[in-house]
Write a protein that holds these residues in place. Structure first.
Motif, PDB file in Angstrom:
ATOM      1  N   ILE A 132      39.004  72.765  28.627  1.00  0.00           N
ATOM      2  CA  ILE A 132      40.149  72.149  27.959  1.00  0.00           C
ATOM      3  C   ILE A 132      39.636  71.375  26.753  1.00  0.00           C
TER       4      ILE A 132
ATOM      5  N   LEU B  58      37.364  68.095  26.366  1.00  0.00           N
ATOM      6  CA  LEU B  58      37.862  66.833  26.921  1.00  0.00           C
ATOM      7  C   LEU B  58      37.117  66.374  28.183  1.00  0.00           C
ATOM      8  N   PRO B  59      36.715  67.276  29.077  1.00  0.00           N
ATOM      9  CA  PRO B  59      35.973  66.776  30.244  1.00  0.00           C
ATOM     10  C   PRO B  59      34.663  66.092  29.837  1.00  0.00           C
TER      11      PRO B  59
ATOM     12  N   ARG C 145      53.530  66.362  26.386  1.00  0.00           N
ATOM     13  CA  ARG C 145      53.172  65.352  27.376  1.00  0.00           C
ATOM     14  C   ARG C 145      51.791  65.588  27.988  1.00  0.00           C
ATOM     15  N   GLY C 146      51.074  64.499  28.214  1.00  0.00           N
ATOM     16  CA  GLY C 146      49.761  64.590  28.833  1.00  0.00           C
ATOM     17  C   GLY C 146      49.827  65.153  30.235  1.00  0.00           C
ATOM     18  N   ASN C 147      50.865  64.751  30.983  1.00  0.00           N
ATOM     19  CA  ASN C 147      50.950  65.195  32.374  1.00  0.00           C
ATOM     20  C   ASN C 147      51.153  66.696  32.493  1.00  0.00           C
TER      21      ASN C 147
ATOM     22  N   THR D 215      47.788  68.125  32.513  1.00  0.00           N
ATOM     23  CA  THR D 215      47.174  67.825  33.803  1.00  0.00           C
ATOM     24  C   THR D 215      47.691  68.786  34.871  1.00  0.00           C
ATOM     25  N   ASP D 216      48.990  69.060  34.794  1.00  0.00           N
ATOM     26  CA  ASP D 216      49.618  69.976  35.729  1.00  0.00           C
ATOM     27  C   ASP D 216      48.933  71.341  35.679  1.00  0.00           C
TER      28      ASP D 216
ATOM     29  N   LEU E  51      45.955  71.984  34.500  1.00  0.00           N
ATOM     30  CA  LEU E  51      44.570  71.820  34.946  1.00  0.00           C
ATOM     31  C   LEU E  51      44.463  71.803  36.465  1.00  0.00           C
ATOM     32  N   MET E  52      45.491  71.221  37.109  1.00  0.00           N
ATOM     33  CA  MET E  52      45.421  71.125  38.563  1.00  0.00           C
ATOM     34  C   MET E  52      45.905  72.385  39.238  1.00  0.00           C
ATOM     35  N   GLU E  53      46.933  73.008  38.646  1.00  0.00           N
ATOM     36  CA  GLU E  53      47.600  74.100  39.337  1.00  0.00           C
ATOM     37  C   GLU E  53      46.902  75.445  39.140  1.00  0.00           C
TER      38      GLU E  53
ATOM     39  N   ASN F 122      42.871  60.497  27.893  1.00  0.00           N
ATOM     40  CA  ASN F 122      42.316  61.849  27.921  1.00  0.00           C
ATOM     41  C   ASN F 122      43.098  62.688  28.943  1.00  0.00           C
ATOM     42  N   PRO F 123      43.718  63.810  28.494  1.00  0.00           N
ATOM     43  CA  PRO F 123      44.499  64.605  29.453  1.00  0.00           C
ATOM     44  C   PRO F 123      43.653  65.083  30.636  1.00  0.00           C
ATOM     45  N   ALA F 124      42.351  65.207  30.406  1.00  0.00           N
ATOM     46  CA  ALA F 124      41.485  65.650  31.496  1.00  0.00           C
ATOM     47  C   ALA F 124      41.202  64.515  32.474  1.00  0.00           C
TER      48      ALA F 124
ATOM     49  N   ARG G 106      43.779  62.357  33.421  1.00  0.00           N
ATOM     50  CA  ARG G 106      45.021  61.969  34.061  1.00  0.00           C
ATOM     51  C   ARG G 106      45.074  62.505  35.481  1.00  0.00           C
TER      52      ARG G 106
ATOM     53  N   TYR H 203      47.772  63.676  38.256  1.00  0.00           N
ATOM     54  CA  TYR H 203      49.174  64.088  38.197  1.00  0.00           C
ATOM     55  C   TYR H 203      50.009  63.224  39.130  1.00  0.00           C
ATOM     56  N   PRO H 204      51.108  62.644  38.618  1.00  0.00           N
ATOM     57  CA  PRO H 204      51.937  61.789  39.474  1.00  0.00           C
ATOM     58  C   PRO H 204      52.614  62.628  40.555  1.00  0.00           C
TER      59      PRO H 204
ATOM     60  N   GLU I 172      53.560  57.548  26.403  1.00  0.00           N
ATOM     61  CA  GLU I 172      52.445  58.257  27.049  1.00  0.00           C
ATOM     62  C   GLU I 172      51.444  57.292  27.701  1.00  0.00           C
TER      63      GLU I 172
ATOM     64  N   ILE J 271      59.862  63.390  25.141  1.00  0.00           N
ATOM     65  CA  ILE J 271      58.566  62.840  25.535  1.00  0.00           C
ATOM     66  C   ILE J 271      58.551  62.447  27.002  1.00  0.00           C
TER      67      ILE J 271
ATOM     68  N   GLU K  54      59.535  62.056  31.060  1.00  0.00           N
ATOM     69  CA  GLU K  54      59.596  63.070  32.099  1.00  0.00           C
ATOM     70  C   GLU K  54      60.938  63.045  32.796  1.00  0.00           C
TER      71      GLU K  54
ATOM     72  N   LYS L 194      57.009  67.904  42.465  1.00  0.00           N
ATOM     73  CA  LYS L 194      55.696  67.607  43.041  1.00  0.00           C
ATOM     74  C   LYS L 194      55.765  66.431  44.004  1.00  0.00           C
TER      75      LYS L 194
END
Lengths: 589, 458
Positions: free
Chosen positions: A82, A90-91, A261-263, A266-267, A269-271, B117-119, B121, B123-124, B286, B322, B324, B354
């Motif tokens: 990523i 980024l990592p 959005r950042g999340n 992340t979604d 990256l996780m999924e 950093n998105p890496a 985060r 996930y909520p 954010e 922006i 959620e 989720k």
């Protein structure tokens, strides 16, 4: 070459004393060595867009040019990674600076320590030119990375290595006709704003299977095609993009999170590591490259991110792969362009966007296509570009939507009223279109027979008719409709609810094979045909609409792929029997 | 050494031009000293050669070009953070106004923060029970989410936000929590409503208040939410607290931003708001979220009033792109006396999928949620048709859907501001209402759950 800053205004910096620098050169700004790019030159003064936050920068600070345009590093190690908008991993930034991104971080895009098992394909003495494959590296279990001769380089292979090397290691030496040698590593550099060359471009003729029923059956996209997904917020743009990234039958997916959005990143990256590709059983992450320049990250790098993404896509295309680029969202990219344009005090076009907005967008989408790659083996690859558009207020009359619509061939219009009714994917069947239907028709007919496209046309016709009938119902009520029209309404409802609606969060439904799509729609249309006959012979309409088989049709999309044929045949048989019973009863009365 | 300049050449509220400066940098914080000794703050917006354009945070009244001194402090606007901020009240610039002592800062933080950093985060996915059915059941809030309330003038959004702040908890957890409340250009009465509510429930000791009221300087509003978020980040990611941030009202914030942009003579975007409004809002929103390896979290509830009740106005529109999801309040429901007047259909929580399901809420949550949404949408359509053509025009099924829609609003939505429903109560109420409908219409729920939660015989 270095210059001195004279002006700082947000991400725009002006520096003097850079007479020898080139337009589009990458520069390092200030003591923190922030990364920037020269936009304009006036005399020896350069206007620079800085890809990082400029707070704390002032006149007098130094600017150093690298003499090179903004480029990406292409080689093994990009998959599963990523990157930010200018290809910083980024990592690794996280390992260096923690959870937030501090400024001036310098990290190589490709890991310099990791060793790759290089298997040569070319042999000493062989003549090779740009695009020819020197050897291969199994980058992930899903993807064989082909190490190619960079475009514009040619010669006779003097020596070639075999074994485990880092990306910097010289793996081959070429000798040209003058006797000059050139050492090649596994890395190529390529300026992001220039499209990578190919030998020939073709008209797309094969569909990209997305597993999404409304897309594959009603509004298909071709491999090498272009599409836009516009929609107001909350209409499910991102879910559509994620579904395409997950299930498309391409070899590589480049997902660009551009000002979003950042999340969401992340979604992914996780999924993605958890999900498996229905075609080869490999985790989806193994074929994915992520570019994340989220909305809180610097705006100038957002502008660069879609170029970074498509250049990486072109590189994989050059290996002969089918690549999909998903950009979410091109509107945020356009806003970044507008912000920089405003700071440069350029004359604005519509809504403050620069006058060159449409041509920049066109340039981006035009980098998609089916091509015969450089290299002697005539391999073909494709880049399919799909961009989300976020029109303000959902109103597509704004400049970004309009400029996009002029270019793309497929338009999946998301509709907020469908989203409110939880009809997902909320793609409106009346306003969406695909200009590939005709070019792809021969392919569908070759694979599934003429009926596939006939069913499609019939379904579109029924949906169209429903819209007209609804007008009447709104004025005079349902009772005014003839039984045949009532049936049309009923069938349209079935097409909408039982076929078009698809739940991305239920495993059985998230991906639909062509076979399942075909059989499901066919079943609904068979119901229509049989009922129409029965109504013609006087059967009770309300009874026909309430046969028990209807509930089974409604749940048919949840049937797992491998049970489709058997189960659907069963439902159809049951349905016909029930209708026949009613029809006979109707005649008796 | 900090130099003082007496070279102010131009003042046009809220901007000021200072000449002959040296070593001034972009975004640097400055101080003005008026002839009478009063000190005001400003920040650098642009610096070209020896000219700096600065933005005042307070009014320009009384500034004398010859007699006023300017100092540049060498750092951006910062907030001194400490755990002692809990229970205290600050003004929009982060100075205590509750008569208590100055805060002994643990650290000074740039209020602009740094991009996450998105890496890094996480996930909520942790379900927050707010006790409000329309949120828990249909638009589930999770820890680390940013879920705004879109309201209109005259609607009781404050009551709903206070209810959420009061009732929100994570099931089975007893963790350190805090509330950060930023009043951005709202009235004293509205701000006091929240503070009284925090006091009533005892939450005030765990609350940090940043207060910029309607009569405080408008430009200060640009700093207020960032002050609040800087405090929240400190509490969440360094002190392991679960922080709920309430920002009200974002509309006032955007207007302050427009004021500065207009003064700078920037090319305006839609409705005169600057073209970078999206980016600007994003750098605030954010900052909510969770981070890998950190216990704490920031959950954000920004409140905004939609000008002319228009969801496509740039402020709600860009916010919606922006955040959620969004909770939208409806004037129509408010008129009907439904409390809280949450307009269910256009409301949305993007992270709900989720945060719900077996092990989090209950296995039937997802199916019933979709069914309730779809049924309510159809019921409302049917009711609309009924007002035009009369009840006779509806099919039997549609009559049931219309009845469902009424009951749904009356029982499910209208629960009042004091009722705290558990998630089980909310889900069971949903099943209760679905009984109104014919079973064959319940296509969105797995048959085994229908069997289990709504046995046929009953």
């Amino acid at each position: 070459m270095s210059g001195i800053i004279t002006k700082v205004s947000g991400p725009l910096v002006v520096a003097e004393g850079l007479a020898d620098a080139n337009v589009s050169d990458v520069v390092r700004v200030g003591s923190q060595r922030l990364i920037g790019e020269i936009l304009n030159m006036t005399g020896d003064a350069a206007s620079i867009q800085v890809y990082e936050e400029t707070s704390g920068l002032g006149p007098g600070a130094e600017v150093v040019t690298t003499g090179l345009p903004l480029s990406v590093e292409l080689g093994p190690g990009m998959l599963e990674n990523i990157y930010d908008g200018i290809q910083r991993p980024l990592p690794e930034i996280r390992a260096l600076t923690g959870e937030t991104i501090t400024r001036g971080v310098q990290v190589a895009a490709l890991n310099r320590e990791k060793k790759w098992d290089f298997v040569p394909v070319a042999e000493p003495g062989q003549h090779v030119a740009g695009g020819d494959v020197l050897g291969t590296v199994q980058e992930t279990s899903a993807i064989l990375h082909k190490i190619m001769v960079p475009p514009g380089v040619s010669g006779t292979v003097k020596s070639i290595e075999k074994g485990e090397f880092t990306v910097d290691h010289v793996i081959a030496v070429l000798e040209d006709y003058n006797g000059k040698t050139k050492e090649l590593t596994m890395v190529q550099n390529w300026p992001v704003r220039i499209a990578r060359p190919y030998s020939q471009k073709y008209t797309p003729a094969r569909p990209m299977n997305s597993g999404q029923r409304i897309i594959d059956t009603l509004f298909p996209i071709a491999k090498g095609g272009t599409a836009a997904v516009p929609g107001p917020f909350g209409s499910g743009k991102t879910v559509v993009q994620h579904q395409l990234a997950k299930w498309s039958d391409v070899d590589i997916v480049v997902y660009i999170g551009c000002g979003e959005r950042g999340n969401e990143m992340t979604d992914v990256l996780m999924e993605f590591p958890e999900l498996t590709d229905p075609r080869n059983g490999e985790p989806l992450m193994k074929r994915t490259v992520l570019i994340a320049n989220t909305s809180d990250m610097p705006v100038a790098a957002r502008e660069a991110s879609i170029y970074t993404g498509i250049t990486i896509a072109e590189y994989f295309r050059d290996m002969g792969y089918d690549v999909a680029v998903l950009a979410d969202s091109t509107s945020r990219w356009a806003e970044a362009l507008r912000e920089m344009s405003g700071r440069l005090e350029e004359m604005p076009g519509e809504e403050g966007y620069p006058a060159y907005l449409a041509s920049r967008l066109a340039q981006f989408y035009e980098r998609a296509g089916v091509v015969e790659c450089l290299g002697s083996d005539e391999r073909r690859g494709s880049v399919t570009a799909i961009g989300a558009v976020s029109p303000p207020g959902g109103d597509t009359s704004e400049p970004v939507s309009q400029a996009t619509m002029r270019i793309v061939k497929v338009f999946w219009a998301l509709d907020s009223s469908l989203a409110y009714a939880r009809h997902f994917p909320a793609i409106n069947w009346l306003t969406s279109y695909s200009l590939y239907v005709d070019t792809l028709k021969p392919w569908y007919e070759g694979e599934f027979g003429a009926k596939y496209m006939q069913n499609r046309d019939k379904a579109m016709h029924i949906l169209q008719e429903e819209a007209e009938l609804q007008e009447i119902v709104r004025l005079v009520g349902q009772d005014a409709l003839s039984p045949a029209d009532r049936l049309t309404m009923e069938t349209a409802k079935m097409i909408r609810e039982d076929f078009l609606q698809q739940n991305a969060f239920i495993d059985e439904d998230a991906y639909s094979s062509y076979l399942k799509q075909f059989r499901l729609l066919d079943m609904v249309l068979q119901y229509d045909t049989v009922c129409r006959e029965a109504i013609g012979s006087g059967a009770d309409m309300n009874k026909l609409f309430n046969i028990p088989a209807r509930e089974r049709i409604g749940r048919a999309k949840m049937v797992p792929q491998d049970e489709v044929v058997k189960t659907y045949d069963g439902i159809i048989e049951e349905m016909k029997a029930e209708i026949a019973e009613i029809a006979e009863g109707g005649e008796d009365e | 050494m900090i130099r003082e300049y007496k070279t102010i050449r131009e003042v046009a509220n809220p901007l000021m031009v200072v000449k002959q400066v040296e070593g001034v940098t972009y975004d640097e914080l400055g101080e003005l000293e008026l002839p009478n000794g009063e000190v005001r703050r400003c920040k650098v917006l642009e610096v070209e050669g020896d000219t700096a354009v600065v933005q005042l945070f307070e009014s320009a009244q009384g500034i004398n070009l010859a007699g006023t001194k300017v100092r540049f402090l060498g750092h951006p606007l910062e907030l001194g953070v400490s755990e002692d901020m809990l229970g205290r009240v600050f003004n929009g610039m982060g100075e205590p106004i509750d008569g208590g002592p100055e805060i002994l800062a643990d650290a000074h933080r740039d209020i602009n923060g740094l991009p996450m950093n998105p890496a890094a985060r996480a996930y909520p996915a942790e379900f927050i029970q707010t006790g409000v059915s329309t949120i828990d059941g249909l638009n589930t809030l999770v820890r680390g989410q940013k879920l705004p309330i879109f309201s209109c003038s005259g609607l009781p959004h404050a009551a709903l936000a206070a209810q959420i702040a009061r009732q929100a908890r994570v099931l089975g957890a007893n963790e350190n929590f805090a509330v950060v409340f930023a009043a951005i250009g709202i009235t004293f009465e509205e701000s006091e409503y929240f503070i009284q509510d925090f006091r009533r429930t005892g939450a005030i000791d765990r609350t940090v208040v940043f207060s910029n009221l309607a009569n405080d300087p408008a430009v200060e509003r640009i700093a207020t939410p960032r002050m609040a978020l800087t405090a929240a980040e400190y509490l969440a990611f360094e002190k392991d607290m679960h922080v709920l941030v309430i920002l009200t009202d974002i509309t006032n914030y955007a207007e302050a931003l427009r004021e500065v942009s207009a003064a700078k003579k920037e090319v305006p975007g839609r409705r005169g708001y600057p073209g970078y409004l999206y980016t600007d809002l994003a750098t605030m929103y954010e900052r909510a979220g969770r981070r890998i390896g950190k216990k704490g979290s920031i959950t954000m509830i920004p409140i905004l009033t939609m000008p002319e009740d228009d969801k496509t106005h740039p402020i709600p529109d860009l916010t919606g792109y922006i955040t959620e999801g969004q909770i939208i309040l409806s004037r129509e429901l408010h008129r009907k006396g439904i409390v809280p007047p949450v307009d269910v259909l256009p409301s949305l929580s993007r992270l709900k999928d989720k945060g719900i399901g077996e092990g989090k809420t209950r296995e039937d949550h997802s199916g019933t949620m979709n069914q309730l949404f779809a049924a309510y949408a159809r019921g409302k359509d049917a009711k609309e048709l009924m007002t035009i053509l009369g009840e006779a025009a509806l099919s039997d099924d549609d009559k049931l859907f219309a009845k469902f829609a009424d009951e749904f609003e009356r029982q499910y939505v209208s629960q009042g501001n004091e009722t705290n429903r558990t998630i089980e109560e909310t889900l069971n109420l949903g099943w209760e209402l679905l009984r109104i409908l014919p079973r064959k219409e319940l296509k969105r729920i797995k048959p085994e759950y229908i069997e289990k939660y709504m046995p046929e015989d009953k």
